[in-house]
Design a protein around this motif. Structure first.
Motif, PDB file in Angstrom:
ATOM      1  N   GLY A 160      56.110 -36.118  -8.659  1.00 33.98           N
ATOM      2  CA  GLY A 160      55.552 -35.782  -9.969  1.00 33.98           C
ATOM      3  C   GLY A 160      56.150 -34.585 -11.005  1.00 33.98           C
ATOM      4  O   GLY A 160      55.703 -33.978 -11.598  1.00 33.98           O
ATOM      5  N   GLU A 161      57.360 -34.950 -10.963  1.00 36.66           N
ATOM      6  CA  GLU A 161      58.158 -34.259 -11.913  1.00 36.66           C
ATOM      7  C   GLU A 161      59.318 -34.832 -12.367  1.00 36.66           C
ATOM      8  O   GLU A 161      59.955 -35.855 -11.733  1.00 36.66           O
ATOM      9  CB  GLU A 161      58.804 -32.967 -10.980  1.00 36.66           C
ATOM     10  N   VAL A 162      60.246 -34.453 -13.459  1.00 39.77           N
ATOM     11  CA  VAL A 162      61.220 -35.014 -14.163  1.00 39.77           C
ATOM     12  C   VAL A 162      62.316 -33.864 -14.316  1.00 39.77           C
ATOM     13  O   VAL A 162      61.975 -32.811 -14.762  1.00 39.77           O
ATOM     14  CB  VAL A 162      60.586 -35.741 -15.606  1.00 39.77           C
ATOM     15  N   GLN A 163      63.543 -34.271 -14.037  1.00 39.62           N
ATOM     16  CA  GLN A 163      64.532 -33.603 -14.041  1.00 39.62           C
ATOM     17  C   GLN A 163      65.351 -33.795 -15.356  1.00 39.62           C
ATOM     18  O   GLN A 163      65.816 -34.819 -15.404  1.00 39.62           O
ATOM     19  CB  GLN A 163      65.325 -33.444 -12.805  1.00 39.62           C
ATOM     20  N   ALA A 172      72.832 -26.465 -16.273  1.00 35.37           N
ATOM     21  CA  ALA A 172      71.680 -25.971 -15.890  1.00 35.37           C
ATOM     22  C   ALA A 172      70.850 -27.111 -15.460  1.00 35.37           C
ATOM     23  O   ALA A 172      70.706 -28.333 -16.111  1.00 35.37           O
ATOM     24  CB  ALA A 172      70.790 -25.451 -17.252  1.00 35.37           C
ATOM     25  N   LEU A 173      69.976 -27.164 -14.239  1.00 38.49           N
ATOM     26  CA  LEU A 173      68.954 -28.154 -13.867  1.00 38.49           C
ATOM     27  C   LEU A 173      67.530 -27.608 -14.175  1.00 38.49           C
ATOM     28  O   LEU A 173      67.117 -26.575 -13.601  1.00 38.49           O
ATOM     29  CB  LEU A 173      69.357 -28.412 -12.503  1.00 38.49           C
ATOM     30  N   LEU A 174      66.904 -28.211 -14.843  1.00 38.41           N
ATOM     31  CA  LEU A 174      65.565 -28.027 -15.070  1.00 38.41           C
ATOM     32  C   LEU A 174      64.616 -29.135 -14.672  1.00 38.41           C
ATOM     33  O   LEU A 174      65.027 -30.352 -14.651  1.00 38.41           O
ATOM     34  CB  LEU A 174      65.238 -28.136 -16.908  1.00 38.41           C
ATOM     35  N   SER A 175      63.394 -28.683 -14.001  1.00 39.51           N
ATOM     36  CA  SER A 175      62.411 -29.467 -13.446  1.00 39.51           C
ATOM     37  C   SER A 175      61.275 -29.330 -14.148  1.00 39.51           C
ATOM     38  O   SER A 175      60.614 -28.091 -14.338  1.00 39.51           O
ATOM     39  CB  SER A 175      62.315 -29.247 -12.026  1.00 39.51           C
ATOM     40  N   SER A 222      61.513 -37.522 -24.716  1.00 42.93           N
ATOM     41  CA  SER A 222      62.523 -37.696 -25.907  1.00 42.93           C
ATOM     42  C   SER A 222      62.452 -36.537 -26.870  1.00 42.93           C
ATOM     43  O   SER A 222      63.614 -36.345 -27.238  1.00 42.93           O
ATOM     44  CB  SER A 222      62.236 -39.103 -26.673  1.00 42.93           C
ATOM     45  N   ASP A 223      61.580 -35.950 -27.106  1.00 46.59           N
ATOM     46  CA  ASP A 223      61.442 -34.702 -28.038  1.00 46.59           C
ATOM     47  C   ASP A 223      62.357 -33.604 -27.379  1.00 46.59           C
ATOM     48  O   ASP A 223      63.132 -32.753 -28.130  1.00 46.59           O
ATOM     49  CB  ASP A 223      60.034 -34.292 -28.358  1.00 46.59           C
ATOM     50  N   LEU A 224      61.976 -33.334 -25.936  1.00 51.52           N
ATOM     51  CA  LEU A 224      62.442 -32.293 -25.408  1.00 51.52           C
ATOM     52  C   LEU A 224      64.072 -32.832 -25.192  1.00 51.52           C
ATOM     53  O   LEU A 224      64.859 -31.691 -25.395  1.00 51.52           O
ATOM     54  CB  LEU A 224      62.107 -32.330 -23.868  1.00 51.52           C
ATOM     55  N   ASP A 281      77.117 -29.911 -24.404  1.00 52.39           N
ATOM     56  CA  ASP A 281      78.016 -30.985 -24.568  1.00 52.39           C
ATOM     57  C   ASP A 281      77.210 -32.540 -24.190  1.00 52.39           C
ATOM     58  O   ASP A 281      77.167 -33.328 -25.064  1.00 52.39           O
ATOM     59  CB  ASP A 281      79.069 -30.938 -23.513  1.00 52.39           C
ATOM     60  N   LYS A 282      76.437 -32.404 -23.147  1.00 55.13           N
ATOM     61  CA  LYS A 282      75.436 -33.716 -22.882  1.00 55.13           C
ATOM     62  C   LYS A 282      74.491 -33.350 -22.032  1.00 55.13           C
ATOM     63  O   LYS A 282      74.423 -32.324 -21.208  1.00 55.13           O
ATOM     64  CB  LYS A 282      76.299 -34.653 -22.344  1.00 55.13           C
ATOM     65  N   VAL A 283      73.409 -34.070 -21.964  1.00 56.51           N
ATOM     66  CA  VAL A 283      72.279 -33.844 -21.260  1.00 56.51           C
ATOM     67  C   VAL A 283      71.817 -35.081 -20.338  1.00 56.51           C
ATOM     68  O   VAL A 283      71.846 -36.281 -21.184  1.00 56.51           O
ATOM     69  CB  VAL A 283      70.810 -33.482 -22.191  1.00 56.51           C
ATOM     70  N   HIS A 284      71.409 -35.343 -19.398  1.00 54.21           N
ATOM     71  CA  HIS A 284      71.075 -36.243 -18.305  1.00 54.21           C
ATOM     72  C   HIS A 284      69.815 -36.241 -18.007  1.00 54.21           C
ATOM     73  O   HIS A 284      69.391 -35.013 -17.546  1.00 54.21           O
ATOM     74  CB  HIS A 284      72.067 -36.373 -17.223  1.00 54.21           C
ATOM     75  N   TYR A 285      69.104 -37.431 -17.910  1.00 57.58           N
ATOM     76  CA  TYR A 285      67.921 -37.199 -17.205  1.00 57.58           C
ATOM     77  C   TYR A 285      67.307 -38.814 -17.088  1.00 57.58           C
ATOM     78  O   TYR A 285      68.034 -39.938 -17.694  1.00 57.58           O
ATOM     79  CB  TYR A 285      66.497 -36.722 -17.936  1.00 57.58           C
ATOM     80  N   ASN A 286      66.467 -39.141 -16.175  1.00 58.33           N
ATOM     81  CA  ASN A 286      66.328 -40.543 -15.676  1.00 58.33           C
ATOM     82  C   ASN A 286      64.965 -40.894 -16.338  1.00 58.33           C
ATOM     83  O   ASN A 286      63.918 -40.400 -15.737  1.00 58.33           O
ATOM     84  CB  ASN A 286      66.177 -40.649 -14.213  1.00 58.33           C
ATOM     85  N   PRO A 287      64.937 -41.736 -17.295  1.00 61.98           N
ATOM     86  CA  PRO A 287      63.452 -42.089 -18.002  1.00 61.98           C
ATOM     87  C   PRO A 287      62.731 -42.863 -16.760  1.00 61.98           C
ATOM     88  O   PRO A 287      61.311 -42.581 -17.036  1.00 61.98           O
ATOM     89  CB  PRO A 287      63.859 -43.117 -18.932  1.00 61.98           C
ATOM     90  N   ILE A 288      63.033 -43.375 -15.724  1.00 59.82           N
ATOM     91  CA  ILE A 288      62.342 -44.208 -14.734  1.00 59.82           C
ATOM     92  C   ILE A 288      61.556 -43.007 -13.895  1.00 59.82           C
ATOM     93  O   ILE A 288      60.412 -43.076 -13.702  1.00 59.82           O
ATOM     94  CB  ILE A 288      63.181 -44.745 -13.804  1.00 59.82           C
TER      95      ILE A 288
END
Length: 291
Positions: free
Chosen positions: A56-59, A124-127, A141-143, A154-161
């Motif tokens: 139930g979370e997105v990183q 930094a890793l945000l949950s 997408s706004d975040l 420099d860049k931000v990674h996240y998995n939309p799935i």
């Protein structure tokens, strides 16, 4: 009229002492059935919470430029900790990241020669829990845009799935957990209802005499309904109290590797629901029996 009503309510409470053993055994039966339902609810709650931790979370993983001054990214980390809906944050300085890399490789690698020219960037890793933004389809997408606009990023990674999986899991738990709780409520209602009806058999002669002398139905029913409500409320409250003591005793029984599970207690709304359902069932069963 109100004075008479409260007098009848008081009489209903006092009447519980007229047949003490019957009422004590009824209270024990109501408490045991409520406690059994509470244990099932507690198990479902803890299973659901443990699964939500991963489902139930997105990183979001944020990388700053390696040349970013320390005071800049530290200042940005402080801002990140105040983002709405943030569940957990882990930050890594270049030196921390180097240490973590060495540990991940078994600690056998010596990267001390990189101390002065560390190529690893601050990270930094945000949950985030999906629930706070579940009603907004564009919150991720706004975040993402907000994070990319931060100073030195420099860049931000996240998995939309992850978002779709998290939303799907939340919908699944709502579809499964609440029907199970409702089923438990029905079982409690049937058992408690029959128990209360049997307990009122001890007052059958008293009720028939009151009818024969011309007492109104409301005059007869109010004390009996009050007794049913009190027994239901006490039974539900005792069950919640026993359940809480059991949870405190067994809280860390699964808190060992590799599980590391802490047993939590039921939310306040579920405790109130359990007590309220048993009290209402006591009233309804008393009403049906006295008819």
């Amino acid at each position: 009229m109100f004075i008479l009503f409260f007098r009848l309510v008081g009489r209903g409470i006092r009447d519980l002492g007229l047949h003490p053993w019957a009422n004590i055994f009824t209270l024990i039966a109501v408490t045991m059935v409520s406690l059994l339902a509470g244990f099932f609810m507690l198990a479902l709650q803890n299973i659901n919470q443990e699964l939500l931790k991963t489902r139930g979370e997105v990183q979001f993983q944020i990388f700053w430029k390696a040349s970013t001054p320390e005071d800049v990214y530290v200042s940005e980390w402080e801002k990140l900790s105040n983002i709405e809906g943030l569940k957990e944050i882990h930050t890594f300085t270049p030196q921390n990241a180097l240490t973590q890399l060495s540990s991940a490789l078994g600690g056998g690698e010596n990267f001390s020669y990189l101390d002065k020219d560390n190529p690893l960037p601050p990270t930094a890793l945000l949950s985030f829990s999906v629930e706070p933004g579940a009603g907004d389809e564009n919150w991720a997408s706004d975040l993402l845009s907000e994070l990319k606009a931060m100073n030195g990023v420099d860049k931000v990674h996240y998995n939309p799935i992850q978002i779709d999986l998290a939303r799907g899991w939340l919908n699944l738990t709502k579809t499964i957990v609440w029907p199970v709780i409702m089923f438990l409520g029905l079982v409690v209602a049937l058992v408690v209802g029959n128990t209360m009806r049997l307990s009122l058999m001890t007052r059958k002669d008293e009720i028939e005499i009151l009818y024969l002398v011309g007492a109104k139905q409301w005059f007869i029913r109010i004390p009996i309904l009050t007794g049913g409500a009190v027994q239901g409320f006490l039974g539900g409250t005792l069950a919640v109290g026993i359940l809480y003591m059991a949870q405190q005793f067994f809280r860390d029984i699964l808190n060992f590797p590799p599980l590391f599970l802490k047993i939590g207690f039921l939310p306040l709304d579920q405790c109130a629901m359990l007590v309220g359902v048993v009290a209402v069932v006591g009233i309804i069963s008393s009403y049906v029996a006295v008819r």
